[in-house]
Scaffold this motif. Structure first.
Motif: not given
Length: 212
Positions: A82-89, A114-119, A202-207
């Motif tokens: 997971v990548r938050l572009v420019n660490a924004v959001g 329930p939410q696994v958080d990203i930020g 961006e969510f990549t390499d999802i398995k």
């Protein structure tokens, strides 16, 4: 006639009887099938071949909106980068959740559960989206806010384990939240685009693997 070496024969029999643990099925293709998802087309893009999901808001949506699975999932394992572009959001993975918007709502594809958080400041915790705030704060700060972060989420029974960049940040039973269990036996999975300044996640390499 020469008799076989009994010790060698026994070893061969033992080897034949030994069954290695079965490799778990990879359900990623089914999971990322675009037909399995619904959300705002101006925000979300799925690339099943690249095993990626991208969410981008060009302007403030004024509310938290989600890319939602149509299927419900109970026990599963999900890994991705997971990548938050420019660490924004701010973003996140909803697990065992539900949509609560109604047809015709201006604020579409709203989700609670329930939410696994990203930020920044929240990576790797378990948040109660629409059900009353934090459920489980991350045990460790293992995040790289401006870089790519490796997530592993395992939901099994009433237990959730979150691993962020190789560090376990949550490893607990789903908590009871104000008398309401936020984790039923199954529910949708959803990716979040948060209200606020324009952002891209961006969510990549999802398995994805269903656990039985």
């Amino acid at each position: 006639m020469r008799l076989p070496n009994l010790s060698r024969a026994s070893a061969l029999v033992a080897a034949a009887l030994f069954v290695a643990p079965a490799v778990r099925a990879d359900d990623t293709s089914e999971f990322l099938n675009p037909d399995n998802w619904e959300g705002r087309a101006d925000i979300w893009k799925i690339d099943a071949r690249a095993k990626s999901v991208t969410g981008e808001t060009k302007e403030d949506p004024k509310y938290n909106t989600f890319l939602c699975s149509k299927a419900k999932y109970g026990d599963f394992e999900l890994t991705c980068k997971v990548r938050l572009v420019n660490a924004v959001g701010n973003s996140g993975f909803q697990v065992r959740s539900e949509r609560f918007d109604k047809e015709g709502d201006k604020q579409s594809f709203r989700v609670r559960g329930p939410q696994v958080d990203i930020g920044k400041g929240y990576f790797g915790g378990l948040y109660g989206e629409g059900v009353g705030g934090y459920l489980l704060k991350p045990k460790k700060d293992a995040a790289k806010p401006a870089e790519v972060n490796d997530y592993k989420i395992v939901v099994k029974g009433n237990h959730v384990t979150v691993t962020l960049n190789g560090e376990v940040t949550v490893d607990e039973e789903f908590p009871d939240n104000k008398g309401k269990n936020p984790a039923p036996k199954d529910g949708i999975i959803a990716f979040q685009a948060h209200a606020g300044p324009p952002m891209k996640v961006e969510f990549t390499d999802i398995k994805f693997t269903k656990l039985k």
